[in-house]
Design an enzyme around this catalytic site. Structure first.
Site, PDB file in Angstrom:
ATOM      1  N   SER A 118       0.001  46.302   9.105  1.00 50.11           N
ATOM      2  CA  SER A 118      -1.126  47.169   8.735  1.00 50.11           C
ATOM      3  C   SER A 118      -2.466  46.472   9.021  1.00 50.11           C
ATOM      4  O   SER A 118      -2.662  45.306   8.670  1.00 50.11           O
ATOM      5  CB  SER A 118      -1.001  47.488   7.248  1.00 50.11           C
ATOM      6  OG  SER A 118      -2.046  48.313   6.874  1.00 50.11           O
ATOM      7  N   SER A 119      -3.358  47.217   9.690  1.00 51.23           N
ATOM      8  CA  SER A 119      -4.686  46.628   9.948  1.00 51.23           C
ATOM      9  C   SER A 119      -5.457  46.681   8.640  1.00 51.23           C
ATOM     10  O   SER A 119      -5.590  47.744   8.040  1.00 51.23           O
ATOM     11  CB  SER A 119      -5.452  47.443  10.986  1.00 51.23           C
ATOM     12  OG  SER A 119      -4.585  47.853  12.006  1.00 51.23           O
ATOM     13  N   ASN A 137       3.152  49.738   5.928  1.00 56.79           N
ATOM     14  CA  ASN A 137       3.192  49.360   7.345  1.00 56.79           C
ATOM     15  C   ASN A 137       3.375  47.852   7.444  1.00 56.79           C
ATOM     16  O   ASN A 137       2.666  47.086   6.786  1.00 56.79           O
ATOM     17  CB  ASN A 137       1.858  49.794   7.988  1.00 56.79           C
ATOM     18  CG  ASN A 137       1.816  49.504   9.470  1.00 56.79           C
ATOM     19  OD1 ASN A 137       2.762  48.948  10.027  1.00 56.79           O
ATOM     20  ND2 ASN A 137       0.723  49.874  10.099  1.00 56.79           N
ATOM     21  N   GLY A 146      -7.376  55.133   7.689  1.00 55.62           N
ATOM     22  CA  GLY A 146      -7.478  56.563   7.402  1.00 55.62           C
ATOM     23  C   GLY A 146      -7.739  56.826   5.942  1.00 55.62           C
ATOM     24  O   GLY A 146      -7.837  55.903   5.131  1.00 55.62           O
ATOM     25  N   GLU A 189      -7.341  57.445   2.232  1.00 56.89           N
ATOM     26  CA  GLU A 189      -6.308  56.869   1.363  1.00 56.89           C
ATOM     27  C   GLU A 189      -6.336  57.520  -0.005  1.00 56.89           C
ATOM     28  O   GLU A 189      -7.389  57.613  -0.627  1.00 56.89           O
ATOM     29  CB  GLU A 189      -6.534  55.362   1.199  1.00 56.89           C
ATOM     30  CG  GLU A 189      -6.076  54.594   2.414  1.00 56.89           C
ATOM     31  CD  GLU A 189      -6.256  53.093   2.266  1.00 56.89           C
ATOM     32  OE1 GLU A 189      -6.755  52.630   1.234  1.00 56.89           O
ATOM     33  OE2 GLU A 189      -5.894  52.387   3.225  1.00 56.89           O
ATOM     34  N   SER A 237      -2.415  54.950   6.776  1.00 58.25           N
ATOM     35  CA  SER A 237      -1.803  53.662   7.114  1.00 58.25           C
ATOM     36  C   SER A 237      -0.377  53.861   7.622  1.00 58.25           C
ATOM     37  O   SER A 237       0.423  54.543   6.988  1.00 58.25           O
ATOM     38  CB  SER A 237      -1.796  52.782   5.867  1.00 58.25           C
ATOM     39  OG  SER A 237      -1.205  51.568   6.196  1.00 58.25           O
ATOM     40  N   GLY A 238      -0.097  53.279   8.757  1.00 59.14           N
ATOM     41  CA  GLY A 238       1.249  53.380   9.317  1.00 59.14           C
ATOM     42  C   GLY A 238       1.443  54.584  10.209  1.00 59.14           C
ATOM     43  O   GLY A 238       2.544  54.830  10.692  1.00 59.14           O
ATOM     44  N   THR A 257      -3.249  51.864  15.443  1.00 60.05           N
ATOM     45  CA  THR A 257      -3.413  50.649  16.237  1.00 60.05           C
ATOM     46  C   THR A 257      -2.592  50.734  17.518  1.00 60.05           C
ATOM     47  O   THR A 257      -3.048  50.373  18.597  1.00 60.05           O
ATOM     48  CB  THR A 257      -3.008  49.426  15.397  1.00 60.05           C
ATOM     49  OG1 THR A 257      -3.720  49.502  14.183  1.00 60.05           O
ATOM     50  CG2 THR A 257      -3.314  48.144  16.092  1.00 60.05           C
TER      51      THR A 257
HETATM   52  N1  LIG Z   1       3.887  55.479  19.689  1.00 56.78           N
HETATM   53  C1  LIG Z   1       4.685  54.672  18.993  1.00 56.78           C
HETATM   54  N2  LIG Z   1       5.884  54.349  19.493  1.00 56.78           N
HETATM   55  C2  LIG Z   1       6.689  53.550  18.789  1.00 56.78           C
HETATM   56  N3  LIG Z   1       6.421  53.037  17.582  1.00 56.78           N
HETATM   57  C3  LIG Z   1       5.228  53.322  17.037  1.00 56.78           C
HETATM   58  C4  LIG Z   1       4.313  54.147  17.712  1.00 56.78           C
HETATM   59  N4  LIG Z   1       3.239  54.258  16.926  1.00 56.78           N
HETATM   60  C5  LIG Z   1       3.481  53.527  15.815  1.00 56.78           C
HETATM   61  N5  LIG Z   1       4.665  52.958  15.882  1.00 56.78           N
HETATM   62  C6  LIG Z   1       5.326  52.106  14.867  1.00 56.78           C
HETATM   63  O1  LIG Z   1       4.672  52.282  13.639  1.00 56.78           O
HETATM   64  C7  LIG Z   1       4.146  51.048  13.156  1.00 56.78           C
HETATM   65  C8  LIG Z   1       2.799  51.277  12.518  1.00 56.78           C
HETATM   66  O2  LIG Z   1       1.853  51.609  13.487  1.00 56.78           O
HETATM   67  P1  LIG Z   1       0.350  51.116  13.427  1.00 56.78           P
HETATM   68  O3  LIG Z   1       0.278  49.702  13.061  1.00 56.78           O
HETATM   69  O4  LIG Z   1      -0.291  51.535  14.685  1.00 56.78           O
HETATM   70  O5  LIG Z   1      -0.179  51.953  12.255  1.00 56.78           O
HETATM   71  P2  LIG Z   1      -1.685  52.106  11.794  1.00 56.78           P
HETATM   72  O6  LIG Z   1      -1.990  53.554  11.797  1.00 56.78           O
HETATM   73  O7  LIG Z   1      -2.543  51.236  12.623  1.00 56.78           O
HETATM   74  O8  LIG Z   1      -1.595  51.598  10.323  1.00 56.78           O
HETATM   75  P3  LIG Z   1      -2.709  50.817   9.483  1.00 56.78           P
HETATM   76  O9  LIG Z   1      -3.729  51.795   9.110  1.00 56.78           O
HETATM   77  O10 LIG Z   1      -1.949  50.310   8.347  1.00 56.78           O
HETATM   78  O11 LIG Z   1      -3.209  49.766  10.380  1.00 56.78           O
HETATM   79  C9  LIG Z   1       4.047  50.166  14.370  1.00 56.78           C
HETATM   80  O12 LIG Z   1       4.184  48.828  13.997  1.00 56.78           O
HETATM   81  C10 LIG Z   1       5.196  50.645  15.211  1.00 56.78           C
HETATM   82  O13 LIG Z   1       6.366  50.036  14.763  1.00 56.78           O
HETATM   83 MG   LIG Z   2      -3.554  49.581  12.340  1.00 55.07          MG
END
Ligand SMILES: Nc1ncnc2c1ncn2[C@@H]1O[C@H](COP(=O)(O)OP(=O)(O)OP(=O)(O)O)[C@@H](O)[C@H]1O
Ligand SMILES: [Mg+2]
Length: 1107
Positions: free
Chosen positions: A160-161, A157, A387, A389, A107-108, A112
């Site tokens: 977070s999705s 996050n 992912g 956890e 997560s984070g 996404t």
């Molecule tokens: N390539 C990137 N460039 C800039 N910021 C990023 C990038 N990737 C992620 N982030 C930052 O990290 C935060 C978390 O990313 P994201 O929501 O994609 O995580 P995730 O892996 O989908 O988490 P979850 O599993 O909780 O959904 C985003 O809101 C953004 O602020």
């Molecule tokens: Mg996500």
């Protein structure tokens, strides 16, 4: 701009982990860290992309970057997610292979975001056109909608999705997008009713309350204040950098683009509002006769509002919170719910409402974005799933999630190996078996139909009798005891009996990514996912289309006594489908890694990254990749890159690329076991060999660069020298010209100076000579003048002397003659000569005087006063007498010319002079005026004919006078007639007689001494004409009038002389009154005319302008 031709150029660390030397966990992490510190967030493991979350926006996602990576080979440029997206899209387009992009990470970690970058890249590079753009827009806009309903802020996050998402994007044969299908997995619905500390509920709740208009909130019976709702956690209601109100607008806009109708949006928001209301419903116990407590709704307001929103009958729902009907075969048993059960039922309803709404939303979006054509499509799937956890407290959800990840790892390994094998076969290279850890055994532990953990859980849930989490753990302890990846304190495996890190109510699984401890509490309930039938029936009865749709099992007509499938079962099935789906596609991996737990940029926590590297199996990945040949490259780019290392291939190789590479490698004496020739690629076994080539190339490039530099510098120096030389010639020429010019100027100047001096000297000399000459001439002139002067004076002197002598002679001669005459005549002269001479002389003088007087006689005018002066003093008396006589004679002469008439006039003038001269100031002006007498032409003017006929005698004077009004002193014009006997006053216009005064009645006339024409006619007292009193008249010809009056009076023998009184103050009789007429000298203000004013009864003031 930096131009890269290969991934190997300007590398920070190594861009591809396969080339890492030596390969160890430390070096792996060190490499990631080095690259991360330089904002290189992407690193490859072969074709897998590792993505580090930078937690800051980087400028590597611009349109220019898209263009840079478009249609380039995967390894051509430095690692980037766009390279992977481009590779996938091109394989899909050109090789007709369905693709899937698997994005994993905790997560984070940025899954996404990565999925969005992939989608936006594909949208940017695929075809364009109105229809295609609409599809693209709908696909992209589905993200904000799903994120609003499926994402939430967690401690890990802020966005977070909370669900797994797999999206298939469908393309036509040209590569243009046609539509898509989204699948969602296991929404974390428990979040709806409870959120861990520091976390929030799903975004949509906050967005709705912050962003909806007051009107809309009123319609939804909501309050903007978050604190009014039990289901909303308050400690982190607002998130930094997140504008809920703006997001709400974005979501509504996105919904519109995706194709939601207005009433659908309204229904969705009503449901969200209903969930919030549901959370506020509270229960209280009410004792029953049977001793049990029955729950009752505490405050029915929220319940009422919720029922109104969803169109549910309040009593039905209220009952469903107090009773539960259990149907078994044909029987229906109703039991009461206690307060705890009521709360459970309420939360279950809320969770179900929300999760079903979410599933409906996904389906609704699918309906909008689904491809319209039935033709064969190519598919690119993007999987953004939670992912692996590992928390301190792991429950059913983590178990399910980790199971999913375990499955993904399995297919990852399978597919990687398969791809590797396929490439070897394709390239005709012998396949060597690769050792790797296969996690199929762990998947089997969980999903095995007979004795897998999920199957055990289902069995336990369906088993009659008392079922608890403990009975489930007991079962696991029995069935899985021997499994090498299962650990439990109470299992038959005595190994863990003394393991205190393993509590009694837990079991532990050794996942591929590490050991995870699961607490069994809640497993059974969550797996059952029970919603009381009364509630689903109540929902079905709602007068709300969407609610009805969400609870089809509530339809009494379709009562199904079979238990619904358990959550575990459903998930296993959907994961199974997903895996099958993925296996049919060409996989592309993005492994996301989170650098720190603080959501901060620039922080790289080694331990955290190490943990992720481990559980993502990245080392495993590298090893698999390196097991055969670490590096491979097509012959053409390989030859192009290294051709400078061998004389035969440098600078151009004429033959086929493969032969060139062979010549090159044999020339470099690379051992034969280090490489293998494939059909289109060269395979290099060890990164060492590649680095050897790279090092050689680097040296060679340096030599080449030095050579180029040398030649270039030589050329530059030469051209510079030639330029200098050329310039020097030009400069010298210019300088010489300039120097000569200066010299010439100097000489010229000197010549001029010398010339001027000589000329000056010559001129001065000439001047001197001229001056001398002139002076000589002047001297001559002067001398000659003096000389002539002397001569003339001498002559003059001589002539004078001569004249004096002649005169003396004449005088002496005269004297002598006189003397002689006197001596001769002395005797005659002495007797009477003296008297005769005297008389004669006097006679002569008087004669001369008269003759002179005759010449200077004055004119005959009596007024001419001129008279010549007397030339001889002794004749003064005679002279004056002659003057007097002459004047008298002249006057007599003048008078003798007079006619009778003129004589009379002159007599009058004389009388006037006697009367007024030096007495009245008006007099001098009258002297030059002839006394005409008739000024109105009385005999000729027909107007006065009657008047003329009335007067018997001859008119002596006729003139217009002003008769002064006695009352105000103003004048009225009157004709003034004078005859021998009387005077008449008549109207000027008509000629009518106004008054007639016989002259004997007139006693005296008063006039002033001033320059005015006022006169008063004083009548004799007692006379008949004196009845009206005296007359005060005014005329400019006063002198003439009075003189004539006086003369006429004097001529008449019958009466007394008229008295003329000249004074500035006199009395006039007006009827009975005596009025004093006073003359004063007027101030300059009173203009030039005479004015008369009645001052009072007794005074009439006449102001006369000062002279
Ligand atoms: N390539 C990137 N460039 C800039 N910021 C990023 C990038 N990737 C992620 N982030 C930052 O990290 C935060 C978390 O990313 P994201 O929501 O994609 O995580 P995730 O892996 O989908 O988490 P979850 O599993 O909780 O959904 C985003 O809101 C953004 O602020
Ligand atoms: Mg996500």
């Amino acid at each position: 701009m930096e131009v890269k031709t290969s991934l190997l150029d300007n590398m920070i660390g190594v861009g591809d982990m396969v080339l890492l030397e030596p390969l160890s966990e430390e070096s792996f992490i060190e490499n990631l860290k080095k690259r991360f510190d330089h904002n290189e967030i992407y690193t490859y493991i072969g074709s897998v992309v590792i993505s580090m979350n930078p937690y800051k926006s980087l400028s590597i996602y611009s349109a220019e970057k898209v263009e840079e990576y478009r249609n380039r080979n995967f390894y051509e440029l430095s690692p980037h997610i766009y390279a992977l997206a481009d590779e996938a899209y091109r394989s899909l387009r050109h090789q007709d292979k369905d693709q899937c992009i698997l994005i994993t990470g905790e997560s984070g970690a940025g899954k996404t975001e990565a999925s969005k970058f992939v989608m936006s890249y594909v949208a940017a590079v695929c075809g364009k056109g109105q229809e295609v753009n609409k599809v693209k827009e709908q696909l992209l806009q589905s993200n904000p909608v799903l994120e609003a309903f499926g994402n939430a802020k967690t401690v890990r996050n802020d966005n977070s999705s909370r669900f797994g998402k797999y999206m298939d994007i469908e393309f036509d044969f040209k590569g243009d997008p046609l539509g898509g299908v989204i699948s969602n997995y296991l929404l974390e619905k428990s979040r709806v009713v409870k959120q861990p500390r520091g976390e929030r509920n799903f975004h949509i709740f906050y967005q709705l309350l912050s962003g909806a208009s007051d009107d809309m909130l009123k319609k939804l019976k909501l309050d903007r204040d978050f604190s009014k709702y039990n289901y909303l956690s308050l400690d982190s209601a607002t998130v930094n950098g997140l504008d809920d109100a703006a997001s709400f607008r974005t979501v509504r806009n996105a919904m519109q683009i995706v194709g939601f109708m207005e009433d659908e949006v309204q229904s969705i928001l009503e449901l969200i509002a209903a969930v919030l209301k549901l959370g506020n419903i509270e229960f209280k116990p009410e004792s029953r006769v049977n001793g049990f407590d029955e729950s009752r709704v505490k405050d029915k307001n929220d319940l009422k509002e919720m029922c109104e929103l969803l169109g549910i009958e309040q009593s039905v729902l209220e009952r469903a919170f107090s009773f539960r009907t259990v149907e078994a075969k044909m029987e229906k048993v109703s039991t009461t719910l206690n307060v705890a059960q009521a709360y459970y039922a309420r939360d279950a309803l809320a969770k179900n409402l929300y999760s079903r709404l979410f599933t409906w939303l996904v389906n609704r979006i699918n309906e909008s974005i689904k491809a319209q054509t039935k033709t064969r499509k190519k598919v690119m799937g993007v999987l953004d799933i939670y992912g692996f956890e590992i928390f301190e407290d792991n429950s059913f959800e983590q178990f399910i999630i980790n199971y999913c990840n375990e499955k993904l790892q399995q297919i990852f390994i399978e597919l990687t190996l398969r791809e590797e094998q396929e490439e070897y076969i394709r390239e005709g290279i012998e396949w060597t078996n690769i050792e790797y850890f296969n996690n199929a055994i762990i998947c089997d532990l969980i999903e095995n139909n007979k004795n897998g953990i999920l199957a055990m859980l289902d069995e336990e849930c369906l088993r009659p009798g008392t079922v608890t989490d403990e009975t489930f753990l007991d079962k696991l302890n029995t069935v899985c005891a021997e499994h090498q990846h299962f650990e439990s304190r109470l299992s038959k495996n005595s190994k863990f009996l003394t393991d205190h890190s393993l509590p009694h109510n837990c079991f532990r699984i050794q996942h591929y990514a590490g050991k995870v401890l699961y607490r069994v509490e809640g497993f059974v309930d969550k797996n059952n996912d029970l919603l009381y039938r009364d509630l689903s029936q109540a929902m079905y009865k709602a007068n709300h289309n969407l609610i009805k749709l969400l609870f089809p099992e509530g339809n009494p007509a379709k009562v199904n006594l079979k238990r619904p499938p358990t959550a575990g079962f459903q998930f296993r099935a959907s994961v199974g489908t997903l895996m099958k789906n993925l296996l049919t596609k060409n996989p592309n991996y993005i492994r996301c890694i989170k650098p720190n737990d603080k959501k901060a940029a620039h922080i790289f926590t080694d331990s955290l990254v190490c943990h992720q590297v481990r559980y993502l199996g990245l080392m495993e990945n590298v090893r698999v990749r390196r097991a055969g040949y670490a590096f491979r490259q097509a012959y053409e780019p390989c030859l192009e890159r290294y051709k400078m290392l061998c004389k035969q291939t440098w600078p151009h190789w004429k033959g086929p690329a493969r032969e060139g590479v062979e010549v090159l490698l044999s020339d470099l004496q690379v051992p034969a076991e280090e490489f293998a020739y494939g059909r289109s690629k060269i395979f290099i076994r060890n990164p060492r060999t590649l680095f050897f080539l790279e090092e050689k190339r680097r040296q060679c490039l340096e030599d080449l660069a030095a050579l180029i530099q040398k030649i270039y510098r030589g050329w530059k120096c030469r051209t510079h020298f030639l330029l200098l030389k050329k310039s020097q010639v030009v400069v010298a020429a210019w300088y010489r010209r300039f120097a000569q010019q200066k010299k010439y100027q100097k000489i010229r100047c000197s010549a001029l100076v010398v010339q001027s001096f000589i000329r000056g000297w010559k001129a001065r000399k000439l001047l001197r000579e001229l001056k001398h000459k002139k002076r000589c001439e002047e001297a001559v002139t002067t001398i000659s003048a003096y000389w002539h002067g002397t001569q003339a004076r001498r002559e003059l002197k001589r002539l004078k002397e001569e004249a004096r002598r002649k005169h003396a002679i004449a005088v002496i001669w005269a004297y002598w003659l006189g003397l002689k005459v006197r001596r001769e005549y002395r005797k005659f002269f002495r007797a009477n000569a003296g008297k005769k001479i005297y008389d004669f002389t006097i006679q002569r003088i008087i004669q001369k005087y008269y003759l002179g007087l005759k010449k200077t006689m004055p004119s005959m005018s009596p007024i001419d006063k001129s008279w010549s002066t007397c030339p001889y003093g002794f004749l003064d008396g005679t002279h004056q007498e002659l003057r007097r006589i002459f004047h008298l004679w002249r006057c007599k002469k003048y008078r003798s010319q007079f006619t009778e008439e003129k004589k009379a006039t002159y007599e009058e003038k004389l009388a006037a002079s006697e009367l007024f001269k030096d007495k009245k100031a008006l007099y001098p002006s009258s002297v030059s005026q002839p006394f005409k007498g008739d000024y109105v032409e009385i005999t000729k003017n027909p107007k006065y004919q009657k008047l003329n006929s009335l007067v018997e005698d001859k008119v002596l004077l006729a003139d217009v006078v002003s008769k002064i009004n006695r009352a105000n002193g103003k004048g009225t014009p009157r004709i003034f007639l004078l005859t021998k006997k009387c005077l008449v006053l008549a109207d000027q216009k008509t000629g009518q007689v106004k008054a007639s005064v016989p002259l004997p009645d007139l006693s005296s006339v008063f006039v002033s001494t001033q320059n005015d024409g006022f006169f008063a006619l004083k009548l004799r007292e007692g006379a008949t004409s004196a009845a009206k009193g005296d007359y005060l008249l005014s005329s400019d010809r006063l002198i003439e009038i009075i003189t004539k009056l006086y003369c006429t009076g004097a001529a008449s023998a019958e009466r007394n002389q008229i008295k003329i009184d000249i004074s500035d103050e006199f009395l006039v009789q007006f009827k009975q009154d005596k009025v004093c007429v006073k003359f004063i000298q007027g101030t300059p203000k009173n203009s030039n005319s005479v004015s008369c004013k009645r001052k009072n009864n007794r005074l009439l003031e006449v102001s006369v302008p000062s002279p």
